[in-house]
Design a protein around this motif. Structure first.
Motif, PDB file in Angstrom:
ATOM      1  N   LYS A 211      44.601   1.889   2.258  1.00 20.78           N
ATOM      2  CA  LYS A 211      45.011   3.021   1.413  1.00 20.78           C
ATOM      3  C   LYS A 211      44.219   4.283   1.707  1.00 20.78           C
ATOM      4  O   LYS A 211      43.051   4.216   2.060  1.00 20.78           O
ATOM      5  CB  LYS A 211      44.838   2.660  -0.074  1.00 20.78           C
TER       6      LYS A 211
ATOM      7  N   GLY B 208      35.072   9.357   2.162  1.00 19.88           N
ATOM      8  CA  GLY B 208      33.986   8.408   1.937  1.00 19.88           C
ATOM      9  C   GLY B 208      33.580   8.210   0.493  1.00 19.88           C
ATOM     10  O   GLY B 208      32.612   7.509   0.215  1.00 19.88           O
TER      11      GLY B 208
ATOM     12  N   CYS C  25      35.714   7.069  -2.169  1.00 17.74           N
ATOM     13  CA  CYS C  25      36.459   6.174  -3.063  1.00 17.74           C
ATOM     14  C   CYS C  25      36.591   4.728  -2.602  1.00 17.74           C
ATOM     15  O   CYS C  25      36.823   3.841  -3.409  1.00 17.74           O
ATOM     16  CB  CYS C  25      37.848   6.750  -3.326  1.00 17.74           C
ATOM     17  N   GLY C  26      36.488   4.475  -1.308  1.00 21.32           N
ATOM     18  CA  GLY C  26      36.552   3.093  -0.823  1.00 21.32           C
ATOM     19  C   GLY C  26      37.953   2.498  -0.736  1.00 21.32           C
ATOM     20  O   GLY C  26      38.109   1.328  -0.380  1.00 21.32           O
ATOM     21  N   ALA C  27      38.993   3.277  -1.041  1.00 18.67           N
ATOM     22  CA  ALA C  27      40.361   2.748  -0.990  1.00 18.67           C
ATOM     23  C   ALA C  27      40.730   2.321   0.428  1.00 18.67           C
ATOM     24  O   ALA C  27      41.565   1.442   0.637  1.00 18.67           O
ATOM     25  CB  ALA C  27      41.348   3.803  -1.492  1.00 18.67           C
TER      26      ALA C  27
ATOM     27  N   ASN D   8      34.320   2.462   5.566  1.00 18.04           N
ATOM     28  CA  ASN D   8      35.412   3.372   5.217  1.00 18.04           C
ATOM     29  C   ASN D   8      36.184   3.716   6.487  1.00 18.04           C
ATOM     30  O   ASN D   8      35.622   4.316   7.407  1.00 18.04           O
ATOM     31  CB  ASN D   8      34.861   4.667   4.632  1.00 18.04           C
TER      32      ASN D   8
ATOM     33  N   CYS E  84      38.287   5.953   6.785  1.00 14.39           N
ATOM     34  CA  CYS E  84      38.418   7.406   6.879  1.00 14.39           C
ATOM     35  C   CYS E  84      37.172   8.053   7.472  1.00 14.39           C
ATOM     36  O   CYS E  84      37.185   9.216   7.843  1.00 14.39           O
ATOM     37  CB  CYS E  84      38.713   8.011   5.510  1.00 14.39           C
TER      38      CYS E  84
HETATM   39  S1  FES Z   1      36.719   6.524   1.077  1.00 14.96           S
HETATM   40 FE1  FES Z   1      38.338   7.511   0.049  1.00 14.96          FE
HETATM   41  S2  FES Z   1      39.897   7.361   1.565  1.00 14.96           S
HETATM   42 FE2  FES Z   1      38.214   6.587   2.614  1.00 14.96          FE
END
Ligand code: FES
Ligand SMILES: Cc1cc2nc3c(=O)[nH]c(=O)nc-3n(C[C@H](O)[C@H](O)[C@H](O)COP(=O)(O)OP(=O)(O)OC[C@H]3O[C@@H](n4cnc5c(N)ncnc54)[C@H](O)[C@@H]3O)c2cc1C
Ligand code: FES
Lengths: 279, 166
Positions: free
Chosen positions: B42, B48, B50-52, B63, B65
């Motif tokens: 997601k 970096g 939110c960890g989604a 992460n 992203c």
């Molecule tokens: S940590 Fe939020 S999208 Fe990668």
């Protein structure tokens, strides 16, 4: 933008010499990738060193710990060698960003980025670490001479960090790292303090203090060190130290905190750290 | 306009080798979603926080992203789908459902990937250790309590099945 993945140190140095300003080294990428996206940097070539396993190690000899440039912050936090001989560094590593970031973030990336708040820099200042820089030839720079200003270090365009050397801490030394961020996890610090003290009962034999985010670069609080070292620790002396810290630092106001708040918090944080190490 | 050069990329995604031609700027997150159709990874904040986007890279949760696709070249990437599928769910996936640890579900993929990374390394984590391990994964819905309980339950189940096999 081009992308090159050198296979060894020699190749990296050659590429840096060849591309100079046009190149950016990328290790964990946790600073570089957001900077690329924000177009804060516009390199013509990315030199990716992240997969160079030879630069990722934690070794010890009799008096020192040797940490390879690409050692991740998670590895710093969980290493038995560091926990035993430089617990101040593992304590701080555990507070950098969040666990996912720590699995990518490297020690050299944190130092080379030169943030005044760098969470490995502050304990490494108190531990009197030495940065091993490789360019034309190898040189060793004491960490208190490594930082120059906001995001500025002594590193030249064709130089890189190869290793960080940390003198083993006296097992009787008391150390602590306190960091104040805006949120608990993943916050870049508003103020941080690392303390190392060697005590004989209530007499302070040695004091080393590193401070983050309170000056244009991570700094040592030399004045406070002098006030403590070779002195009997009294409530009064501790109070005087907390008052003096405001004079030693030169914080700025930014989106995270005002100058006044940082000064106040530095004093509060120093009090808390001192309480912990002297208990 | 400058055209960015592309480079060949080989990734082992959930046990299968995949290939793509990518530019240096492309993140692992972008390549997984847009080129390899792994939309179970997601995209939340993209920076970096939110960890989604968590995936296991060589076994460690990171992460996606904050990783360039080319930095993962030649390595193993495990996503939620590599941990378990609806036909063959992993105990983590089962306990997340059973314990009500999923509300809107946006954080779940990243949470489960991060939890898998933890349990692979530490099969018997304390609640505190679980809490710390998922501190880079934000959940706006559940308040974390049920997530922590679900991970604890899955850990117990995994330890039991391991003992049964002995
Ligand atoms: S940590 Fe939020 S999208 Fe990668
Ligand atoms: C969500 C988030 C939270 C964060 N929280 C914190 C925090 O709490 N505390 C903190 O201190 N930092 C924090 N950071 C910043 C960052 O994660 C760290 O500074 C990290 O250690 C950088 O390491 P890296 O390997 O990712 O560096 P990279 O991004 O790869 O590189 C950073 C800089 O160092 C240079 N470089 C890399 N390796 C070398 C080398 N060997 N020699 C010379 N130059 C080199 C690069 O060219 C670049 O200029 C955070 C970042 C994110 C995204
Ligand atoms: S369930 Fe909605 S964000 Fe976690």
């Amino acid at each position: 933008m081009e992308y090159i993945r050198p296979q060894n140190l020699k190749e990296i140095l050659h590429l840096m010499k060849q591309w100079k300003k046009k190149a950016t080294l990328i290790a964990g990428g946790t600073n570089v990738i957001p900077d690329l996206r924000a177009r804060a940097i516009r390199p013509e070539v990315l030199i990716d060193i992240s997969q160079l396993k030879g630069l990722s190690y934690i070794k010890e000899d009799k008096k020192k710990i040797h940490i390879g440039a690409l050692t991740t912050v998670s590895e710093l936090a969980s290493s038995k060698i560091i926990q035993k001989w430089a617990p101040l560094l593992s304590e701080a590593a555990n507070q950098l960003g969040n666990p996912l970031v720590r699995n990518r973030a490297t020690i050299a990336g944190n130092l080379a980025d030169g943030s005044p708040a760098a969470d490995t820099a502050v304990p490494l200042l108190a531990l009197e670490a030495i940065i091993v820089i490789q360019g034309g030839k190898e040189k060793q720079v004491p960490i208190h001479q490594f930082f120059v200003g906001p995001n500025q270090t002594v590193l030249k365009r064709d130089e890189m960090i190869k290793e960080v050397i940390v003198p083993k801490c006296n097992p009787n030394a008391k150390t602590a790292y306190f960091k104040l961020g805006l949120r608990n996890s993943m916050a870049v610090s508003v103020v941080s303090i690392a303390v190392l003290m060697e005590m004989e009962k209530t007499f302070c034999k040695k004091a080393r203090i590193g401070c983050g985010a309170v000056a244009p670069k991570p700094i040592r609080a030399y004045r406070i060190e002098e006030m403590l070292e070779n002195h009997e620790l009294t409530e009064r002396l501790l109070r005087a130290c907390c008052e003096t810290i405001g004079k030693e630092i030169s914080p700025i106001s930014d989106i995270r905190a005002s100058k006044e708040y940082r000064t106040e918090m530095a004093s509060v944080l120093l009090k808390r750290v001192m309480k912990r190490v002297t208990q | 306009m400058k055209v960015s050069k592309t480079y060949p990329l080989k990734l082992n995604v959930n046990g299968e080798w995949k290939k793509a031609e990518v530019t240096p700027r492309e993140t692992l997150l972008h390549v997984m979603r847009e080129r390899l159709s792994h939309t179970e990874v997601k995209e939340g904040c993209g920076k970096g926080d939110c960890g989604a986007c968590a995936v296991l890279l060589d076994g460690k949760p990171v992460n996606a992203c904050l990783t360039l696709a080319l930095q993962a070249d030649g390595q193993r990437v495990v996503t939620l789908k590599g941990i378990g599928t609806p036909d063959k769910p992993h105990p983590l996936q089962e306990s997340f459902i059973k314990k009500g640890a999923i509300q809107c579900g946006f954080c779940s993929a990243g949470m489960i990937v991060t939890a898998k990374g933890l349990l692979d390394k530490n099969p018997k984590p304390s609640r505190e250790e679980i809490g710390k391990a998922i501190s880079g994964n934000l959940c706006r819905c559940t308040g974390y309590k049920k997530i922590i309980e679900a991970i604890e339950e899955a850990a117990l189940k995994l330890r039991r099945t391991k003992n049964d096999r002995r």
